[in-house]
Design a protein around this motif. Structure first.
Motif, PDB file in Angstrom:
ATOM      1  N   ARG A   3      28.840  -0.857  37.265  1.00 18.00           N
ATOM      2  CA  ARG A   3      27.629  -0.050  37.159  1.00 18.00           C
ATOM      3  C   ARG A   3      26.841  -0.134  38.449  1.00 18.00           C
ATOM      4  O   ARG A   3      26.878  -1.118  39.151  1.00 18.00           O
ATOM      5  N   GLY A   5      23.837  -0.653  40.917  1.00 12.87           N
ATOM      6  CA  GLY A   5      22.685  -1.523  40.943  1.00 12.87           C
ATOM      7  C   GLY A   5      21.411  -0.723  41.129  1.00 12.87           C
ATOM      8  O   GLY A   5      21.440   0.476  41.410  1.00 12.87           O
ATOM      9  N   THR A   6      20.278  -1.396  40.995  1.00 13.89           N
ATOM     10  CA  THR A   6      18.978  -0.747  41.127  1.00 13.89           C
ATOM     11  C   THR A   6      18.813  -0.106  42.495  1.00 13.89           C
ATOM     12  O   THR A   6      18.322   1.015  42.608  1.00 13.89           O
ATOM     13  N   GLN A   7      19.248  -0.785  43.540  1.00 12.10           N
ATOM     14  CA  GLN A   7      19.103  -0.253  44.893  1.00 12.10           C
ATOM     15  C   GLN A   7      19.894   1.045  45.054  1.00 12.10           C
ATOM     16  O   GLN A   7      19.389   2.028  45.611  1.00 12.10           O
ATOM     17  N   THR A   9      20.786   3.098  42.658  1.00 10.42           N
ATOM     18  CA  THR A   9      20.137   4.113  41.831  1.00 10.42           C
ATOM     19  C   THR A   9      18.953   4.724  42.550  1.00 10.42           C
ATOM     20  O   THR A   9      18.777   5.945  42.560  1.00 10.42           O
ATOM     21  N   GLU A  10      18.144   3.898  43.185  1.00  6.89           N
ATOM     22  CA  GLU A  10      16.970   4.397  43.908  1.00  6.89           C
ATOM     23  C   GLU A  10      17.381   5.253  45.098  1.00  6.89           C
ATOM     24  O   GLU A  10      16.781   6.299  45.359  1.00  6.89           O
ATOM     25  N   LYS A  13      18.560   8.718  43.924  1.00  4.44           N
ATOM     26  CA  LYS A  13      17.492   9.639  43.501  1.00  4.44           C
ATOM     27  C   LYS A  13      17.082  10.567  44.637  1.00  4.44           C
ATOM     28  O   LYS A  13      16.817  11.740  44.412  1.00  4.44           O
ATOM     29  N   ASP A  45      27.139   6.686  36.547  1.00  3.08           N
ATOM     30  CA  ASP A  45      25.944   6.307  35.789  1.00  3.08           C
ATOM     31  C   ASP A  45      24.873   7.390  35.730  1.00  3.08           C
ATOM     32  O   ASP A  45      23.779   7.145  35.268  1.00  3.08           O
ATOM     33  N   THR A  50      19.534  13.997  33.592  1.00  3.32           N
ATOM     34  CA  THR A  50      19.090  13.956  34.992  1.00  3.32           C
ATOM     35  C   THR A  50      19.584  15.191  35.727  1.00  3.32           C
ATOM     36  O   THR A  50      18.848  15.810  36.496  1.00  3.32           O
TER      37      THR A  50
END
Length: 117
Positions: A3, A5-7, A9-10, A13, A45, A50
């Motif tokens: 999956r 990671g947060t970084q 994903t940001e 965006k 993901d 979205t």
């Protein structure tokens, strides 16, 4: 598959619109096809919602032409085609992306420069 990671994903965006425009530059598609194409290319993901929200935005920005096409199952599908304004936006996206990559590539690689610190 791992999956995101947060970084990641940001970062995604800020680039997802350009990625979707790139897919539409290859061929017209409807929302689910775009989502499936993204997943096939490793963006596993990304939620369908979205993509649909992004399609509404690019339609409002007049970056795509939209045609309703009859569907064998359910209501007509909105098929999105990159138009001239969308192509200009995509060209600007890639130009900006390439400038950013160039600048990032000139930053010190922290994995190599901070050994033993």
């Amino acid at each position: 598959m791992k999956r995101m990671g947060t970084q990641m994903t940001e970062m995604l965006k800020g680039t997802l619109e350009g990625i979707v425009l790139s897919i539409l530059a290859e061929r017209p598609a409807y929302g689910y096809e775009i989502t499936a194409e993204l997943r096939d290319r490793g963006f596993t993901d990304i939620a369908e919602g979205t993509i649909y929200a992004l399609l509404v935005r690019i339609e409002r920005k007049s970056l795509v032409s939209v045609e309703k096409v009859a569907s064998e199952k359910g209501p007509p599908r909105k098929v999105f085609t990159l138009n001239a304004a969308g192509q200009l936006e995509l060209n600007e996206f890639w130009s900006t992306w390439n400038q950013l990559v160039e600048r990032i590539n000139h930053l010190p690689n922290q994995n190599n420069t901070s050994k033993g610190n």
